[in-house]
Design a protein around this motif. Structure first.
Motif, mmCIF file in Angstrom:
data_model
loop_
_atom_site.group_PDB
_atom_site.id
_atom_site.type_symbol
_atom_site.label_atom_id
_atom_site.label_comp_id
_atom_site.label_asym_id
_atom_site.label_seq_id
_atom_site.Cartn_x
_atom_site.Cartn_y
_atom_site.Cartn_z
ATOM 1 N N ASN A 69 54.143 43.934 31.668
ATOM 2 C CA ASN A 69 53.165 43.679 32.694
ATOM 3 C C ASN A 69 53.475 45.041 33.299
ATOM 4 O O ASN A 69 54.395 45.754 33.645
ATOM 5 C CB ASN A 69 53.699 42.670 33.623
ATOM 6 C CG ASN A 69 53.321 41.418 33.032
ATOM 7 O OD1 ASN A 69 53.881 40.757 31.968
ATOM 8 N ND2 ASN A 69 52.222 40.603 33.920
ATOM 9 N N VAL A 70 52.189 45.542 33.792
ATOM 10 C CA VAL A 70 51.865 46.932 34.741
ATOM 11 C C VAL A 70 51.237 46.581 35.962
ATOM 12 O O VAL A 70 49.994 45.856 35.978
ATOM 13 C CB VAL A 70 51.270 47.806 33.944
ATOM 14 C CG1 VAL A 70 51.302 49.212 34.618
ATOM 15 C CG2 VAL A 70 51.792 48.175 32.512
ATOM 16 N N CYS A 71 51.602 46.918 37.070
ATOM 17 C CA CYS A 71 50.935 46.806 38.360
ATOM 18 C C CYS A 71 50.170 47.866 38.493
ATOM 19 O O CYS A 71 50.280 48.954 38.506
ATOM 20 C CB CYS A 71 52.018 46.808 39.503
ATOM 21 S SG CYS A 71 51.406 46.256 41.239
ATOM 22 N N MET A 72 48.815 47.293 38.558
ATOM 23 C CA MET A 72 47.645 48.242 38.917
ATOM 24 C C MET A 72 47.271 48.526 40.443
ATOM 25 O O MET A 72 46.207 49.038 40.572
ATOM 26 C CB MET A 72 46.570 47.915 37.871
ATOM 27 C CG MET A 72 46.879 48.093 36.291
ATOM 28 S SD MET A 72 46.978 49.813 35.787
ATOM 29 C CE MET A 72 47.265 49.651 34.153
ATOM 30 N N SER A 73 47.871 47.550 41.006
ATOM 31 C CA SER A 73 47.524 47.769 42.519
ATOM 32 C C SER A 73 48.176 49.077 43.073
ATOM 33 O O SER A 73 49.019 49.815 42.640
ATOM 34 C CB SER A 73 48.286 46.730 43.192
ATOM 35 O OG SER A 73 47.655 45.490 42.960
ATOM 36 N N PRO A 74 47.296 49.872 44.006
ATOM 37 C CA PRO A 74 47.707 50.993 44.709
ATOM 38 C C PRO A 74 49.026 50.786 45.170
ATOM 39 O O PRO A 74 49.204 49.852 45.871
ATOM 40 C CB PRO A 74 46.641 51.320 45.615
ATOM 41 C CG PRO A 74 45.958 50.156 45.680
ATOM 42 C CD PRO A 74 45.991 49.283 44.760
#
Length: 339
Positions: A121-126
């Motif tokens: 999982n990769v967080c793509m939120s700024p």
């Protein structure tokens, strides 16, 4: 090859079948997922029909999961304690509840690579979204390159991949993915089996990245993670790492009938403290995945557990209040009774 309408029809049928199977498995194993994750799975499966960044499905996936300006929510659980004098069932319960506690909710959480075992999982939120020129370190490849390939295909990140166990020499997999036959260890050393290991500090020093921001660091190193995590927290080497992901194994692998056992109270507490030390240097967990292939029934509580978990963290030092909301949550119950 140019695809006609019959090819597209066949591909669509296959795609729908795979989607139904994965959704069924999702319900069967009760994996941590939600409707947004299922929605993100669909374009990834479509993209597998033709793996190229020029493909419109890939472009659409990249655009959707890079430009969503969805923030972060910090969940306040209060302080969680785990001590050897707690009752054995309480120690086990608190430990696994701690593993499955999300400290931060990432509004744009994307699964790259396999949607189950082998993906991350990769967080793509700024401010965590992957943007070129992004930099990713990946330790423990085996034969599964799907995560590294996705990072390259969708985001054009520079990926440094390492694994001493697969018998491959140093080579460029693509123009941005470089493989080297070294492992990640607590110290720089050569193991008795001939594997060459380096500490994380040595790795990034050798690559010229000692003071460079590393967007994502992941490792799946088959029980060596415990010593590595201890060295990472003590060495203060993660301050430039934005996201951290790894798989934990509660027992040395491979786990067989001969070496399978229940962790002692002391072992539960020691592993809890190793993970909790990450919080002390600014990291918060935003997701986890239990591995159903490591499942077992506890002889202490009778609860179905897993001996393997993927854990995903973000470095809160990169977060400002603009991108952060806060929310209270009940504390994990605990007992101070001794046996």
């Amino acid at each position: 090859m140019k695809l006609n309408r019959y090819h597209y029809k066949a591909a669509s049928i296959c795609f729908l079948f795979v989607t139904v199977v994965i959704y069924a498995l999702h319900n069967l194993f009760n994996w941590e997922s939600d409707h947004e994750n299922i929605e993100r799975l669909i374009p990834l499966l479509k993209a597998d029909l033709k793996r190229t960044t020029e493909h419109p499905v890939v472009v659409a996936f990249q655009k959707k999961n890079s430009e969503q300006d969805v923030g972060l929510t910090l969940i306040n659980y209060g302080e969680i304690f785990l001590k050897p004098d707690y009752l054995y069932p309480d120690i086990e319960e608190i430990f696994f509840r701690y593993l499955e506690k999300k400290d931060v909710i990432c509004g744009n959480d994307v699964r790259l690579g396999s949607q189950h075992d082998g993906g991350w999982n990769v967080c793509m939120s700024p401010p965590f979204r992957l943007k070129k020129p992004c930099l990713v370190y990946s330790f423990g490849i085996g034969s599964d390159w799907r995560f590294e390939d996705d990072v390259y295909d969708y985001y054009k990140c520079r990926v440094l991949a390492f694994d001493p166990s697969i018998g491959k020499k140093e080579h460029n997999r693509t123009d941005l993915i470089l493989f080297k036959p070294y492992g990640l260890g607590a110290v720089t050393d050569r193991l008795s089996n001939g594997w060459r290991m380096k500490s994380f500090r040595q790795h990034i020093t050798d690559e010229g990245h000692l003071k460079k921001v590393i967007d994502y660091l992941k490792f799946d190193i088959e029980y060596l993670e415990w010593e590595v995590i201890k060295s990472l927290t003590k060495d203060n080497i993660l301050q430039h790492v934005k996201q951290l992901a790894f798989e934990i194994h509660l027992l040395p692998v491979p786990i067989t009938k001969e070496n399978d056992r229940t962790l002692t109270k002391k072992e539960f507490v020691e592993k809890f403290e190793i993970l909790k030390a990450l919080e002390g240097i600014g990291f918060k967990k935003f997701n986890y995945r239990l591995n159903p292939f490591c499942g077992y029934t506890s002889t202490i509580t009778g609860t179905v557990r897993s001996k393997c978990y993927e854990l995903h963290y973000m470095n809160m030092d990169f977060v400002d209040t603009e991108h952060l909301e806060k929310k209270d949550a009940p504390s994990v119950s605990r007992s101070k009774k001794s046996l």
